[in-house]
Design a protein around this motif. Structure first.
Motif, PDB file in Angstrom:
ATOM      1  N   UNK A 221     108.534   5.603  65.697  1.00  0.00           N
ATOM      2  CA  UNK A 221     109.819   6.190  65.356  1.00  0.00           C
ATOM      3  C   UNK A 221     110.807   6.066  66.512  1.00  0.00           C
ATOM      4  N   UNK A 222     112.078   5.851  66.172  1.00  0.00           N
ATOM      5  CA  UNK A 222     113.127   5.787  67.180  1.00  0.00           C
ATOM      6  C   UNK A 222     114.405   6.404  66.615  1.00  0.00           C
ATOM      7  N   UNK A 223     115.251   6.880  67.513  1.00  0.00           N
ATOM      8  CA  UNK A 223     116.489   7.536  67.099  1.00  0.00           C
ATOM      9  C   UNK A 223     117.481   6.504  66.582  1.00  0.00           C
ATOM     10  N   UNK A 224     118.155   6.837  65.491  1.00  0.00           N
ATOM     11  CA  UNK A 224     119.286   6.041  65.032  1.00  0.00           C
ATOM     12  C   UNK A 224     120.464   6.417  65.922  1.00  0.00           C
ATOM     13  N   UNK A 225     120.985   5.468  66.687  1.00  0.00           N
ATOM     14  CA  UNK A 225     121.930   5.761  67.759  1.00  0.00           C
ATOM     15  C   UNK A 225     123.085   6.667  67.349  1.00  0.00           C
ATOM     16  N   UNK A 226     123.733   6.332  66.234  1.00  0.00           N
ATOM     17  CA  UNK A 226     124.933   7.063  65.852  1.00  0.00           C
ATOM     18  C   UNK A 226     124.645   8.464  65.316  1.00  0.00           C
ATOM     19  N   UNK A 227     123.387   8.820  65.130  1.00  0.00           N
ATOM     20  CA  UNK A 227     123.055  10.106  64.509  1.00  0.00           C
ATOM     21  C   UNK A 227     123.063  11.260  65.494  1.00  0.00           C
ATOM     22  N   UNK A 228     123.060  10.965  66.786  1.00  0.00           N
ATOM     23  CA  UNK A 228     122.980  12.052  67.758  1.00  0.00           C
ATOM     24  C   UNK A 228     121.662  12.780  67.666  1.00  0.00           C
ATOM     25  N   UNK A 229     120.583  12.099  67.547  1.00  0.00           N
ATOM     26  CA  UNK A 229     119.184  12.545  67.454  1.00  0.00           C
ATOM     27  C   UNK A 229     118.904  13.384  66.221  1.00  0.00           C
ATOM     28  N   UNK A 230     119.647  13.174  65.141  1.00  0.00           N
ATOM     29  CA  UNK A 230     119.369  13.838  63.871  1.00  0.00           C
ATOM     30  C   UNK A 230     118.662  12.916  62.886  1.00  0.00           C
ATOM     31  N   UNK A 231     118.845  11.618  63.036  1.00  0.00           N
ATOM     32  CA  UNK A 231     118.246  10.662  62.102  1.00  0.00           C
ATOM     33  C   UNK A 231     117.376   9.681  62.874  1.00  0.00           C
ATOM     34  N   UNK A 232     116.266   9.291  62.240  1.00  0.00           N
ATOM     35  CA  UNK A 232     115.300   8.418  62.902  1.00  0.00           C
ATOM     36  C   UNK A 232     114.866   7.309  61.952  1.00  0.00           C
ATOM     37  N   UNK A 233     114.493   6.188  62.531  1.00  0.00           N
ATOM     38  CA  UNK A 233     113.965   5.086  61.742  1.00  0.00           C
ATOM     39  C   UNK A 233     112.520   4.855  62.159  1.00  0.00           C
ATOM     40  N   UNK A 234     111.652   4.659  61.171  1.00  0.00           N
ATOM     41  CA  UNK A 234     110.252   4.365  61.445  1.00  0.00           C
ATOM     42  C   UNK A 234     109.994   2.888  61.223  1.00  0.00           C
ATOM     43  N   UNK A 235     109.508   2.209  62.246  1.00  0.00           N
ATOM     44  CA  UNK A 235     109.273   0.764  62.166  1.00  0.00           C
ATOM     45  C   UNK A 235     107.786   0.445  62.304  1.00  0.00           C
ATOM     46  N   UNK A 236     107.398  -0.649  61.675  1.00  0.00           N
ATOM     47  CA  UNK A 236     106.029  -1.141  61.809  1.00  0.00           C
ATOM     48  C   UNK A 236     105.787  -1.536  63.257  1.00  0.00           C
ATOM     49  N   UNK A 237     104.745  -1.025  63.852  1.00  0.00           N
ATOM     50  CA  UNK A 237     104.472  -1.312  65.255  1.00  0.00           C
ATOM     51  C   UNK A 237     104.221  -2.801  65.493  1.00  0.00           C
ATOM     52  N   UNK A 238     103.618  -3.479  64.519  1.00  0.00           N
ATOM     53  CA  UNK A 238     103.272  -4.883  64.704  1.00  0.00           C
ATOM     54  C   UNK A 238     104.443  -5.821  64.423  1.00  0.00           C
ATOM     55  N   UNK A 239     105.138  -5.578  63.314  1.00  0.00           N
ATOM     56  CA  UNK A 239     106.166  -6.529  62.885  1.00  0.00           C
ATOM     57  C   UNK A 239     107.587  -6.053  63.183  1.00  0.00           C
ATOM     58  N   UNK A 240     107.762  -4.783  63.396  1.00  0.00           N
ATOM     59  CA  UNK A 240     109.079  -4.284  63.765  1.00  0.00           C
ATOM     60  C   UNK A 240     110.023  -4.010  62.616  1.00  0.00           C
TER      61      UNK A 240
END
Length: 739
Positions: free
Chosen positions: A659-678
């Motif tokens: 998981x990583x922060x969606x930049x424009x959200x101000x740490x309210x929204x996050x995106x979950x990415x596949x560790x292998x493929x991104x």
């Protein structure tokens, strides 16, 4: 805020430092670090309630010898004790203050405070400066509480004693409803972040010149006060405009309009006196910080002084009227008869004294009836004369005693019953027959037959409405409930009214669509029942699609409130700023979003597992708010939305996702990415991710994610869902007590 109605607009109730203290405030351990900590004995669900699960207070109250109790209370009023003698030989004014201050902590912002659980017995309330010496009032009541035992709670006793005090002095009483069950520990209530009490020089919470407003959900103007500083804003007696402003704001936040404010102030001050015989530095600590051998007493002085005078509470000294133990209109008569000059009490408090008072208008000394002393007014009292709107009401009451009698009796009843919820929760022979708008009256409903319920559910599932639409609508209706003052809930179907339907958390167009369909299918069933049953049908379908045959229990017989029974302004504070269950946040606040989820769960009376299961189920059912900035799919961590599965927890805890922060959200929204493929797999909010990041919540989430616990999760979700849907069915719960 509307000054005439006492309504306040909604807004962010969470401003200031971004930490848990902002949400829950300073704890008793912060104020009194040396106090005994019972926390180790309350771990793992251990209760502090000595009465046990089999104790039914409502049943016990119904068996009370109510008449004898009232007779004992009346006798106590004039039974002056040597260890704490009564002013003027009558405890009535003292007990009125006790009852008023027990009830006066109520605030509309979150429904917390009030008299309903006897909180005045515990810190911090038992040690607030504004509650000075009320520890003695409660001890005066102990012999009566001991005598009637389990049949009368402290919470009910406080209020009933206040009523009897008014009656014993000839004042008007509208009625009394019992049923307040005691608690046995301090409740978690945010009282503010200040680190000093009002008597330590703390400034007012409203400073217009600096753009500082009274934050929600607070209602009192300063830490340690019930309402306002009687000497004036921040202790300034010359700020007449600010005094009226503070009174209007704080009383409105306690559900009182201008007329009720004037009636309560004048009615309460018709009795008794203020105490400021000596400077505050001549007495000791508040009860919670005093020495062990004082046995819970505080504000003590030289033992030789006890019995000669009550020394100091507010610091102001004197009575308001020449007849402090008799109901009448002397308060308004003197207020308008004389001009007043600013003086100081022996304790150094600012107060107002009439210029050249006639001897007949002077008050007896509290200890020596043969001695006359000048009456007084506080700066708050002077506001009833100085402020144009308050003055109009005051002049009317001065000239119409019957109007004052009625207004005070009704306002006192509202003050002491405002946090009890629906009238059906009131017990005893003195419950007024009149239905009052602030009680949120709802017509009696009609129970639906099992066949009618089954037929309706089938029609709903064949209507074209989706699981998410039905679940969202039912939750929008029922989740307005809050356990603090028992307001809101599905009963009454208030979601039909535009003022509720158009809340930002709701999708008004979708609700109109759903209610329109249900209205055509329900027949003679109430809309309130139809909404809940439709939600149950949707949950049952979702469970079946997930492989589980689970019936969602629903009690029918709800009624539909009419427009005349709906006080829209009083419902404004119920609008949520954040609703984690629907993944809704109006705008980023300075309190963490996940902290607001805890607060909302507490108001819904949910446990940690119930909160966890309910949120996880709402996510996989796709029941997130369409008005959230995050969109209407964020947090729905499943490939099959609308099916009741444990996918939310499985996917949230999947180690293949980073998981990583969606930049424009101000740490309210996050995106979950596949560790292998991104590549992106999911989107989520802080409210979602806290169930993986917080160790305690993760422990619960892991249970629901485990293989073999799929059905357990589904059934736990249904239990939590049902708890919310049925939270306000007091008409069923209390039916046996009214037979």
């Amino acid at each position: 805020m509307d000054a005439k109605t006492g309504s306040i607009s909604g807004g962010c109730p969470f401003t200031g430092d971004n930490d848990m203290r902002k949400l829950f405030g300073r704890t008793n351990r912060d104020w009194w670090p040396d106090s005994l900590d019972l926390g180790p004995l309350t771990q793992h669900g251990q209760t502090v309630d000595p009465m046990g699960e089999d104790y039914d207070y409502c049943e016990a109250f119904n068996a009370l010898d109510y008449t004898s109790l009232k007779e004992d209370l009346k006798a106590l009023m004039t039974d002056s004790q040597e260890w704490w003698p009564a002013d003027y030989g009558h405890y009535g004014p003292f007990f009125i203050r006790m009852a008023w201050h027990a009830a006066g902590t109520y605030r509309t912002g979150d429904g917390r405070g009030g008299a309903s659980s006897g909180q005045q017995r515990f810190a911090p309330l038992n040690s607030w400066p504004d509650n000075g010496n009320l520890d003695k009032a409660r001890r005066l009541l102990w012999p009566i509480k001991k005598k009637y035992g389990k049949h009368i709670s402290w919470a009910d006793l406080f209020v009933l004693t206040g009523n009897m005090a008014i009656e014993s002095m000839g004042g008007p009483v509208f009625g009394f409803g019992g049923g307040r069950k005691d608690v046995f520990e301090p409740e978690t209530v945010y009282w503010g972040t200040e680190e000093e009490w009002v008597d330590e020089g703390v400034a007012t919470r409203i400073i217009p010149d600096e753009g500082k407003a009274l934050e929600n959900p607070l209602a009192a103007i300063q830490m340690g006060l019930i309402y306002v500083n009687p000497e004036g804003p921040g202790g300034n007696p010359h700020d007449a405009e600010g005094m009226a402003r503070d009174m209007r704001e704080t009383f409105a936040r306690m559900a009182m309009n201008d007329e009720e404010t004037v009636a309560l102030t004048a009615g309460g001050h018709a009795f008794g006196k203020c105490h400021g015989a000596k400077p505050a530095d001549t007495f000791g600590k508040a009860p919670e910080g005093e020495n062990l051998h004082t046995m819970g007493f505080g504000w003590l002085t030289d033992p030789e002084e006890i019995g000669k005078g009550h020394i100091t509470t507010s610091g102001i000294e004197g009575a308001w009227t020449p007849n402090p133990t008799e109901w009448g209109n002397d308060y308004f008569r003197l207020l308008f008869k004389y001009e007043y000059e600013l003086t100081e009490s022996p304790a150094g408090a600012k107060q107002w004294t009439p210029i050249d008072p006639e001897e007949a208008d002077m008050a007896p000394d509290a200890r020596d009836p043969n001695k006359k002393v000048p009456t007084i007014m506080t700066t708050a009292d002077m506001a009833l004369k100085r402020d144009p709107e308050y003055r109009k009401i005051s002049e009317r009451f001065r000239d119409d005693q019957a109007a004052l009698d009625d207004a005070f009796a009704r306002a006192w009843f509202k003050l002491t019953h405002r946090d009890m919820g629906p009238k059906v929760r009131y017990l005893g022979p003195d419950v007024p027959s009149e239905d009052l708008i602030w009680q949120d009256p709802i017509p009696a409903g009609k129970e639906a037959s099992p066949s009618a319920v089954a037929d309706f559910k089938a029609k709903v599932l064949d209507s074209g409405l989706t699981v998410a639409e039905l679940v969202r609508t039912a939750f929008a209706s029922a989740s307005t409930y809050r356990k603090s003052d028992h307001r809101g809930g599905a009963n009454g179907a208030h979601i039909r009214f535009d003022e509720i339907k158009n809340w930002d958390v709701n999708d008004a167009a979708e609700i109109d669509k759903v209610l329109g369909k249900l209205d055509g299918l329900r027949g003679d069933m109430s809309m309130a029942d139809a909404i809940v049953l439709a939600g149950a049908a949707a949950v049952e379908k979702a469970a079946k699609d997930g492989g589980f045959d689970i019936e969602v229990p629903v009690s029918t017989g709800r009624g539909d409130a009419t427009e005349d029974q709906f006080d829209s302004e009083s419902w404004e504070p119920l609008e949520p700023f954040a609703d984690g269950f629907r993944n809704y946040l109006r705008t980023k606040a300075t309190v963490k979003t996940e902290d607001m989820l805890i607060d909302r769960s507490d108001l819904l009376n949910l446990s940690v597992p119930e909160m966890t299961a309910l949120l996880g189920g709402m996510r996989v059912l796709g029941a997130v708010s369409k008005h959230a900035d995050h969109g209407d799919t964020i947090g729905v961590l499943t490939e099959k939305p609308g099916v009741l599965s444990n996918d939310f927890f499985v996917n949230l805890l999947d180690m293949g996702t980073a998981w990583e922060v969606v930049d424009e959200s101000g740490d309210e929204e996050f995106v979950g990415r596949c560790r292998l493929k991104g590549e992106e797999k999911w989107r989520a909010t802080r409210t979602d991710l806290v169930f993986g990041s917080n160790s305690q919540l993760r422990a619960v989430a892991e249970v629901y994610a485990e293989d073999g616990n799929e059905e357990k999760f589904a059934r736990d979700f249904v239990k939590a869902w049902t708890k919310v849907m049925e939270a306000d069915r007091f008409d069923l719960e209390y039916a046996k007590y009214h037979k």
